[in-house]
Design an enzyme around this catalytic site. Structure first.
Site, PDB file in Angstrom:
ATOM      1  N   GLY A   1       0.827  -1.212   0.000  1.00 52.33           N
ATOM      2  CA  GLY A   1       0.000   0.000   0.000  1.00 52.33           C
ATOM      3  C   GLY A   1       0.849   1.244   0.000  1.00 52.33           C
ATOM      4  N   ASN A   2       0.227   2.377   0.225  1.00 54.25           N
ATOM      5  CA  ASN A   2       0.969   3.635   0.306  1.00 54.25           C
ATOM      6  C   ASN A   2       0.327   4.528   1.361  1.00 54.25           C
ATOM      7  OD1 ASN A   2      -1.031   5.471  -1.040  1.00 54.25           O
ATOM      8  ND2 ASN A   2      -0.724   3.965  -2.670  1.00 54.25           N
TER       9      ASN A   2
END
Ligand code: CTP
Length: 408
Positions: free
Chosen positions: A208-209
C-alpha cells in the site's frame, strides 16, 4: 482569531448547530451565536452560551446601549447561518430586520454562508428557489442541501450537511473569500479518485501507500458545495462521505480503473488524485504465507498496473477535462516544475496538480500547497492552506478551462 457569527434558525436541525459551534471554536475561532426565537424551541440559549462563551439574545431590545444589532454584524469576519430555514431565507432575501439575526445580516460586510435545511417540498418550492437566487445574486453563499433522511421517515434534498463539512467549508471562505464557494460548478458532473490502492499479497497482507485521501475528500466536498454532482471513487479511505457526494469504494488499482472508466463516461471533469500503485504482486497467494513453510517467499515478483490516468485521457469524451496529480521532488535532471511539465506532456492530461514533496510534506497533513499546470502552458499557484482551501483553488483553475455548459 477570526470572529464568526453563527446564526441559527428554527428547524429541527438546530441541534446540529451545537456540534457546528463546537467544531468552529475548536478550529480556534471566536464564535457568537445569534439564534432566532424559533431556534430556541429546539436548543436552549444556555447550550449556545456555554459552548460559545458569549451571551445569547434573539431580539434587538436586549443590551440596547451596545447597539448589538449593528455591532455584531459589523465586527464579524464571517456569518454562517445553519440551519437556514425557508422562512429565514425569505426574510433575508426581503431584507427584513425583525429579529437580531436578520438585523445582523443587514449590517454584515463580511461573507455570509447560508446552510439550508428544510423539508424537500419547501426547498424545491419556487418561492424558496427565487429567494436563494436573490441571495446568491447579492453575493451570499447558499450551500446546496444534503440529500438524505429528513425529520420523519422520508428522505430527499433538504438535510443539513454534517457539522464537520460545514466547518471545513466555513474555514475555506475565511481563508479565500466568498468566491471559493461560488456556485460555478452547478450542472457539472465531476468524478474524483482519492486514497491509495492496496495490492494484495495474500489474504492478510498488501502493498500500500501513505495516501490519506484527505485532499481528494476536500476536492469532492468543495465541488459539491459549488453545485457539482460529485462521484468519489475512494481507495481504502475510512472518512465519512462528504455531503452530497456519492462514494464508490474500491481496493486495488484494477478496481479503481474499472470504477473510473464506468463513472467517467459523461463527466465534465475527471480528477485522479488517488495514489495508484504502479506495481502489484505478480501472484496473490490463496492462503497466508507462513514463516518457515513452503509458502515463504524468497522474493515478491511485481508486475505493472495499468496507468488509469493515461487510459482516461485516451478515452475522454469531447469537452471533458482530465486532471492528474503529481508528487515530485527536484533532482540533478531538473527542478520540481520541469519534471511536472514533462509528466503533463507524457500523460496527456489537461491539468496537472503538482505537489512539491522534497521536504517530506503533504502525506497525512492538514495543509497543502500546489501549482496547477495546464497543457496550454498556463500555471496557477495555490498557496499553503487547508486541503479544502487548496481544493477551492484547484476548482477555480479547472472552472476557468471548462467549456461553457450547454445551458449557457
Ligand atoms: N496514476 C494512475 N495510474 C497509475 C499510476 C498513477 O492513474 N498506475 C495517476 C495518479 O493518480 C496521478 C498521476 O497518475 O494523477 C501521476 O502519478 P505518478 O505515479 O506520479 O506518475 P508516474 O507516471 O508513475 O510517474 P513516475 O515515473 O514519477 O513514477
Amino acid at each position: 482569531m477570526s470572529r464568526i457569527v453563527l446564526g441559527v434558525s428554527g428547524g429541527v436541525a438546530a441541534y446540529k448547530a451545537a456540534l457546528l459551534l463546537r467544531a468552529l471554536t475548536e478550529g480556534g475561532h471566536d464564535v457568537r451565536v445569534v439564534p432566532t426565537p424559533g431556534a430556541l424551541h429546539f436548543v436552549g440559549a444556555a447550550t449556545f452560551e456555554a459552548l460559545s462563551g458569549h451571551p445569547v439574545t434573539t431580539d434587538v431590545w436586549s443590551d440596547v446601549p451596545e447597539v448589538a444589532h449593528v455591532r455584531i454584524g459589523q465586527e464579524a469576519d464571517l456569518v454562517v447561518v445553519a440551519p437556514a430555514t425557508a422562512d429565514l431565507l425569505a426574510r433575508a432575501a426581503m431584507g427584513r430586520a425583525d429579529d437580531l439575526l436578520t438585523a445582523t445580516l443587514l449590517t454584515a460586510h463580511c461573507p455570509v454562508v447560508f446552510v439550508p435545511a428544510m423539508h424537500t417540498e419547501m426547498w424545491l418550492h419556487p418561492a424558496t428557489q427565487d429567494n436563494v437566487a436573490t441571495l446568491r445574486r447579492r453575493g451570499s453563499i447558499v450551500l446546496p442541501p444534503a440529500v438524505g433522511r429528513l425529520t420523519g421517515p422520508d428522505s430527499g434534498p433538504g438535510r443539513l450537511p454534517e457539522p464537520a463539512d460545514i466547518a471545513a467549508l466555513a474555514s475555506v471562505v475565511l481563508a479565500s473569500g466568498a468566491e471559493a464557494l461560488a456556485p460555478d460548478l452547478a450542472g457539472r458532473r465531476v468524478v474524483v479518485s482519492a486514497g491509495g490502492t492496496r495490492e494484495p499479497l495474500d489474504p492478510v497482507r498488501y502493498l500500500g501507500n501513505r495516501s490519506s485521501g484527505k485532499q481528494g475528500w476536500a476536492l469532492a466536498r468543495v465541488a459539491a458545495a459549488r453545485g457539482a454532482e460529485v462521484v468519489l471513487v475512494a481507495a481504502n479511505v475510512e472518512l465519512p462521505a462528504p455531503f452530497g457526494v456519492r462514494v464508490v469504494p474500491v481496493g486495488t488499482a484494477e478496481e479503481l480503473r474499472a470504477a473510473m472508466l464506468t463513472e467517467a463516461g459523461d463527466a465534465d471533469v475527471v480528477v485522479m488524485s488517488a495514489a495508484v500503485a504502479d506495481f502489484r504482486p505478480a501472484a496473490v497467494a490463496a492462503t497466508k504465507m507462513k514463516k518457515g513453510s513452503a509458502s515463504e517467499p524468497d522474493a515478491v515478483p511485481l508486475v505493472r498496473n495499468p496507468d488509469v490516468l493515461a487510459e482516461l485521457v485516451t478515452k475522454r469524451a469531447p469537452g471533458q477535462l482530465v486532471v492528474g496529480f503529481a508528487a515530485e521532488t527536484g533532482d540533478d535532471d531538473g527542478d520540481v516544475l520541469a519534471h511536472a511539465r514533462a509528466k503533463l506532456a507524457r500523460k496527456g492530461c489537461d491539468l496537472l496538480v503538482v505537489n512539491d514533496v522534497s521536504a517530506g510534506q503533504v502525506f497525512g497533513r492538514g495543509e497543502n500547497a500546489v501549482v496547477v499546470l495546464a497543457a496550454d502552458g498556463g500555471s496557477t499557484e495555490v498557496p499553503l492552506g487547508s486541503k479544502d482551501a487548496v481544493a477551492a483553488g484547484i476548482w477555480t483553475a479547472v472552472r476557468n478551462r471548462l467549456p461553457s455548459s450547454a445551458e449557457g
